[in-house]
Design a protein around this motif. Structure first.
Motif, PDB file in Angstrom:
ATOM      1  N   GLU A  62       0.862  -1.232   0.056  1.00  0.00           N
ATOM      2  CA  GLU A  62       0.165  -0.037  -0.025  1.00  0.00           C
ATOM      3  C   GLU A  62       0.783   1.294  -0.046  1.00  0.00           C
ATOM      4  OE1 GLU A  62      -3.165  -0.134   2.900  1.00  0.00           O
ATOM      5  OE2 GLU A  62      -3.877  -2.290   2.204  1.00  0.00           O
ATOM      6  N   SER A  63       2.057   1.148  -0.297  1.00  0.00           N
ATOM      7  CA  SER A  63       2.848   2.392  -0.589  1.00  0.00           C
ATOM      8  C   SER A  63       2.488   2.972  -1.776  1.00  0.00           C
ATOM      9  CB  SER A  63       4.355   1.930  -0.289  1.00  0.00           C
ATOM     10  OG  SER A  63       4.890   1.070  -1.431  1.00  0.00           O
ATOM     11  N   LEU A  64       2.927   4.165  -1.795  1.00  0.00           N
ATOM     12  CA  LEU A  64       2.718   4.923  -3.137  1.00  0.00           C
ATOM     13  C   LEU A  64       4.018   5.190  -3.590  1.00  0.00           C
ATOM     14  CD1 LEU A  64       0.075   7.602  -2.090  1.00  0.00           C
ATOM     15  CD2 LEU A  64      -0.303   5.417  -3.397  1.00  0.00           C
ATOM     16  N   TRP A  65       4.068   5.082  -5.160  1.00  0.00           N
ATOM     17  CA  TRP A  65       5.483   5.356  -5.812  1.00  0.00           C
ATOM     18  C   TRP A  65       5.174   5.972  -6.954  1.00  0.00           C
ATOM     19  CZ3 TRP A  65      10.031   2.925  -4.444  1.00  0.00           C
ATOM     20  CH2 TRP A  65       9.898   2.068  -3.448  1.00  0.00           C
ATOM     21  N   LEU A  66       6.151   6.788  -7.659  1.00  0.00           N
ATOM     22  CA  LEU A  66       6.064   7.478  -8.771  1.00  0.00           C
ATOM     23  C   LEU A  66       7.086   6.886  -9.563  1.00  0.00           C
ATOM     24  CD1 LEU A  66       4.992  10.103 -10.311  1.00  0.00           C
ATOM     25  CD2 LEU A  66       6.912  11.536  -9.360  1.00  0.00           C
ATOM     26  N   LEU A  67       6.531   6.701 -10.888  1.00  0.00           N
ATOM     27  CA  LEU A  67       7.404   5.744 -11.836  1.00  0.00           C
ATOM     28  C   LEU A  67       7.530   6.541 -13.157  1.00  0.00           C
ATOM     29  CD1 LEU A  67       5.793   2.264 -11.394  1.00  0.00           C
ATOM     30  CD2 LEU A  67       7.538   3.247 -10.037  1.00  0.00           C
ATOM     31  N   SER A  68       8.888   6.686 -13.785  1.00  0.00           N
ATOM     32  CA  SER A  68       9.009   7.252 -14.929  1.00  0.00           C
ATOM     33  C   SER A  68       8.084   6.277 -15.988  1.00  0.00           C
ATOM     34  CB  SER A  68      10.519   7.292 -15.209  1.00  0.00           C
ATOM     35  OG  SER A  68      11.038   6.056 -15.298  1.00  0.00           O
ATOM     36  N   GLY A  69       7.807   7.019 -16.885  1.00  0.00           N
ATOM     37  CA  GLY A  69       6.945   6.086 -18.006  1.00  0.00           C
ATOM     38  C   GLY A  69       5.562   5.840 -17.775  1.00  0.00           C
TER      39      GLY A  69
END
Length: 97
Positions: free
Chosen positions: A63-70
């Protein structure tokens, strides 16, 4: 594809470096008005953007939040579009929480 998890780049650092654009279609959008939805006119805006300027907000298994390129589809919550492109070869992942 290799993934690069950046443990030093914060959301604020990313915002300063890549300069995300505000969502003019929905000024009260999440992430301080920066997130674009995954459907309708907002997704059309993402599809029309330079692919190197698209970033995906995803929810991880814990349930963690991530910002991914693409542009990604699995576990996506929304997208960000930036003025400056990601020029790396590998995918960049930034933990948001």
């Amino acid at each position: 594809m290799t993934t690069t998890i950046d443990t030093t780049l914060t959301f604020d650092d990313w915002r300063d470096a890549y300069r995300p654009i505000r969502n003019a279609l929905r000024p009260a959008a999440p992430f301080d008005g920066l997130m674009f939805e995954t459907f309708g006119p907002e997704l059309d805006a993402v599809a029309a953007a330079d692919p190197a300027c698209v970033w995906t907000i995803v929810e991880g298994e814990d349930e963690s939040l991530w910002l991914l390129s693409g542009c990604h589809f699995v576990n996506r919550l929304g997208y960000c579009i930036t003025e400056h492109p990601w020029s790396g070869i590998d995918q960049l992942e930034i933990r948001l929480d």
